[in-house]
Structures are given as C-alpha cells and as structure tokens.
Design a protein around this motif. Structure first.
Motif, mmCIF file in Angstrom:
data_model
loop_
_atom_site.group_PDB
_atom_site.id
_atom_site.type_symbol
_atom_site.label_atom_id
_atom_site.label_comp_id
_atom_site.label_asym_id
_atom_site.label_seq_id
_atom_site.Cartn_x
_atom_site.Cartn_y
_atom_site.Cartn_z
ATOM 1 N N LYS A 149 -3.706 -29.982 -16.552
ATOM 2 C CA LYS A 149 -2.321 -29.633 -16.263
ATOM 3 C C LYS A 149 -1.580 -30.899 -15.856
ATOM 4 C CE LYS A 149 -3.375 -26.596 -13.118
ATOM 5 N NZ LYS A 149 -3.255 -25.556 -12.064
ATOM 6 N N TRP A 150 -0.340 -31.011 -16.353
ATOM 7 C CA TRP A 150 0.520 -32.145 -16.019
ATOM 8 C C TRP A 150 1.759 -31.634 -15.310
ATOM 9 C CZ3 TRP A 150 -0.437 -37.344 -17.437
ATOM 10 C CH2 TRP A 150 -1.561 -37.544 -18.253
ATOM 11 N N LEU A 151 2.183 -32.369 -14.285
ATOM 12 C CA LEU A 151 3.426 -32.009 -13.593
ATOM 13 C C LEU A 151 4.611 -32.637 -14.315
ATOM 14 C CD1 LEU A 151 2.508 -32.180 -9.797
ATOM 15 C CD2 LEU A 151 2.602 -30.210 -11.321
ATOM 16 N N THR A 152 4.703 -32.354 -15.600
ATOM 17 C CA THR A 152 5.814 -32.804 -16.437
ATOM 18 C C THR A 152 5.928 -31.844 -17.601
ATOM 19 O OG1 THR A 152 6.683 -34.640 -17.753
ATOM 20 C CG2 THR A 152 4.312 -34.353 -17.732
ATOM 21 N N ASN A 153 7.134 -31.708 -18.134
ATOM 22 C CA ASN A 153 7.368 -30.747 -19.206
ATOM 23 C C ASN A 153 6.694 -31.151 -20.511
ATOM 24 O OD1 ASN A 153 8.931 -29.172 -17.480
ATOM 25 N ND2 ASN A 153 10.804 -30.289 -17.994
ATOM 26 N N ASP A 154 6.601 -32.426 -20.756
ATOM 27 C CA ASP A 154 5.940 -32.912 -21.957
ATOM 28 C C ASP A 154 5.063 -34.102 -21.580
ATOM 29 O OD1 ASP A 154 7.738 -34.894 -21.450
ATOM 30 O OD2 ASP A 154 9.047 -34.446 -23.144
ATOM 31 N N LEU A 155 4.433 -34.695 -22.572
ATOM 32 C CA LEU A 155 3.559 -35.834 -22.326
ATOM 33 C C LEU A 155 4.300 -37.153 -22.528
ATOM 34 C CD1 LEU A 155 0.173 -34.659 -23.870
ATOM 35 C CD2 LEU A 155 0.889 -34.698 -21.488
ATOM 36 N N THR A 156 5.567 -37.182 -22.100
ATOM 37 C CA THR A 156 6.349 -38.413 -22.107
ATOM 38 C C THR A 156 6.517 -38.879 -20.670
ATOM 39 O OG1 THR A 156 7.538 -37.747 -24.115
ATOM 40 C CG2 THR A 156 8.507 -39.490 -22.779
ATOM 41 N N LEU A 157 5.965 -40.051 -20.369
ATOM 42 C CA LEU A 157 5.984 -40.582 -19.012
ATOM 43 C C LEU A 157 7.004 -41.714 -18.914
ATOM 44 C CD1 LEU A 157 2.130 -40.777 -18.375
ATOM 45 C CD2 LEU A 157 3.644 -38.798 -18.216
ATOM 46 N N THR A 158 7.320 -42.086 -17.692
ATOM 47 C CA THR A 158 8.241 -43.190 -17.433
ATOM 48 C C THR A 158 7.480 -44.327 -16.787
ATOM 49 O OG1 THR A 158 10.077 -41.637 -17.126
ATOM 50 C CG2 THR A 158 10.373 -43.870 -16.287
ATOM 51 N N GLN A 159 7.654 -45.512 -17.322
ATOM 52 C CA GLN A 159 6.952 -46.676 -16.812
ATOM 53 C C GLN A 159 7.245 -46.890 -15.329
ATOM 54 O OE1 GLN A 159 8.008 -50.293 -18.767
ATOM 55 N NE2 GLN A 159 6.638 -51.583 -17.553
#
Length: 362
Positions: A149-159
């Motif tokens: 599980k990720w605490l983000t809506n998609d698998l796009t992260l911010t540097q």
C-alpha cells in the motif's frame, strides 16, 4: 449420559508449527454452577495455543434438547513426532432433582452434586519440515498473500519528498510472530527509513490469520523512472503438501522534480543512518580548517604590537633606572616605528595612518 463432552480436531496428521483446530462441545440440559473446562494439552513437546471463540448453541441429541457450549482453540505443535492430545476435563456443580433432598439454603431448593467428564485422548502425527523446502523460513499455511500500500494516489513521487510504503504479509493458519521479516530492499535512487513492524492475529472461520505489516518512508534522490524489485517469499501449502510462493511483483515509479530538489542540511542529517552520520562526521573532521589560518593575520598583528609594548616598557624602565640620554628614546621610537611599518605593510595600509593612530607625537 447427561452432560456429554466431545472433542474434535481439524486433522490428526499435520506439520510442525502448522495450525490444528481443536473444537470442544459440551452438551448440558440443566443449569451449571462453577463450570470449568481444561485447556488442551499434549503428552510431550511444546505447543502454542490461540483461543478463538466460545459460542452457545442449541441442538437435539437422542430425542432430548440440549444447550451446547462450543469452544474453539488453535494449536501449533513446535516439535515433530507422534504426540497425543490429552483428555479435556470438564467439572461443574448441578442441582439434585430429588424432592427428598430439599434444602432451602441450596441454590435450587435442593442440594447440588459435582459432575466430572473427560474426553477421549486423540493421537496426532506431526511431520517435520520437508528436506526439499527451499525457503529460509518455514511457513506452513493454508494460504499466504503479499501485497503493498502507498500513501499516494498513484505511483508518481516527488523528488525530495517522503512517501510511506507499507508491505503486508498475510498467512491463513499462522500467528503473526511466526511470519518472517520481509526485509529492507536495495533500491537505487531512493533512501529508506523503516519503522517497527506491526504484528497481529485475526480470528476467522478457518482459525488464525497472522498479519505482519512493515512500513518505511521512501525518499527519491533524483527524478526519472525507476523500477522497484519484486519480493518473493516461499511457503508450504498444508492442504496440498506442496511448496508455493507469495510474490509481490516489481513496480515502476516515476519521480517528478520537486520545488526543493535537495533536502536542507539539517533534514539530511536527521534522516541519515548511524553509519552515514559517522562517515559524514569523519569527513567533516578531515576537512576542518586550521584555526590559525581561519582567523587570518590578526593574531600575528596582535603579537607584534605586544612585542612593541614589551620593548617600550623595557626602554622606559631602562631610562628611569639609568637616566639614559634622549638618544635612547630616539632609538626606541625608531624601533617602534620600524615595527609599525612592518605591521602596516602586512596589513597593506598607509604608514601614516598607523603612526597617527598608535604613535602620535605630543
């Protein structure tokens, strides 16, 4: 027989550390006082017991209506071999039904009697770990699942911005503490800061569902597209008698540039591991600047003026004690001016400024 006691097991042939469900049925038609049922025990070896549930039912047995106390326990034998589940013992007090034994101080107006029942012993065969099992950690279960599980809506992260990733391991027929450590993965381009794992047991119709959850904060160091490696955990299916694998497939994540791509120095220091922090401190020690160099020429200039002051004191003392001529004073002034010239050239300022500031003539 009144108050019969029946004990059943889900299987009499199992594997070491695997779950065996023991169900106790107590039938009774009268009110029970101070009833007690012993816990399941074996004649040898160690077992772990997880109490599941107690239920009260109604049924008809031999044309007679009974209340039924149903108690379920999960057993986990810790050694292989032939063992025996000892008889479960039930004891309670019940009221006498004979009117000749009437007692106005008794709970039912009659006296009570003690009843005791025992179940039959049950032999169990516990098999050892198969020699061909490939896993490092023995996992005998009915089903094992691995997901994230990720605490983000998609698998796009911010540097530079942390995001929490949770990996959850579930096993039907195992306790939470029996589940292995998933472990920290090596992921290029990311920093990981794991938290303490969370272990829990959930009770289901099939017995125990063990859960292990591992959370970690992940920070991307650079922008771009990265592949997170897959995770594979071998386990043994107790229903089919075969080895299987729980697999978490690899993930492709995208990292976009952040407003602040680099973390501040203090933030990086707080997020550093002990080994990284030690290496950083060693680097700082090796690159430390010489304090004398860092302070510039001021200590040397101060030392020169101190020497000049000592020379001045010496000549004044000599003048008073020996009453020297004015030539001595001239010599002193010439010497002091010479020192001032040296200091001022070092400072790259005009000699006139220095002489007016420190040696003004009266």
């Amino acid at each position: 027989m009144d108050h019969p006691l029946v004990v059943d097991v889900s299987t009499d042939k199992s594997w070491v550390q695997a779950q065996i469900i023991v169900t106790i049925h107590l039938f009774y038609a009268t009110r029970l006082i101070n009833a007690d049922i012993s816990e399941p025990e074996v004649d040898q070896g160690q077992i772990f017991i997880e109490k599941l549930e107690d239920r009260t039912l109604r049924t008809i047995r031999n044309n007679r209506q009974y209340h039924v106390l149903q108690r379920r326990n999960a057993l986990f034998p810790q050694s292989s071999g032939e063992i025996t589940l000892k008889p479960v013992v039930f004891a309670a007090h019940v009221a006498r039904s004979s009117r000749g034994n009437y007692d106005r101080f008794a709970p039912f107006g009659f006296g009570t009697k003690t009843i005791r029942r025992e179940s039959k012993p049950i032999p169990l065969t516990i098999q050892p770990v198969p020699d061909n099992f490939s896993g490092d950690h023995w996992l005998p279960a009915e089903n094992v699942q691995l997901h994230e599980k990720w605490l983000t809506n998609d698998l796009t992260l911010t540097q530079g911005e942390p995001v929490t990733r949770s990996i959850v391991l579930r096993a039907d027929g195992l306790l939470g503490p029996q589940l292995p450590e998933i472990g920290k993965q090596e992921m290029d381009g990311f920093r990981q800061y794991p938290e303490q794992p969370e272990l829990s047991n959930q009770h289901t119709q099939n017995g125990v569902l063990g859960v292990r959850q591992e959370k970690s904060a992940i920070i991307a160091n650079a922008q771009g597209e990265f592949v997170l490696p897959s995770i594979t955990i071998p386990w043994f299916n107790t229903q089919t008698g075969k080895e299987e694998q729980a697999i978490l497939p690899e993930r492709v994540v995208k990292v976009r540039p952040g407003a602040k791509a680099d973390l501040s120095t203090e933030s990086k220091k707080d997020l550093q591991t002990p080994a990284e922090r030690s290496q950083s401190e060693k680097s700082i020690e090796n690159n430390q600047i010489d304090p004398l160099r860092a302070t510039g020429f001021w200590p040397w200039l101060t030392a020169l003026f101190a020497i000049a002051w000592l020379i001045t004191s010496y000549f004044l003392w000599k003048k008073r004690s020996e009453q020297t001529t004015n030539s001595t004073s001239c010599t002193f002034l010439n010497t002091a001016r010479w020192l001032c010239i040296c200091c001022c050239k070092f400072r790259e300022v005009e000699f006139v400024v220095c002489s007016e500031r420190f040696f003004q003539r009266k």
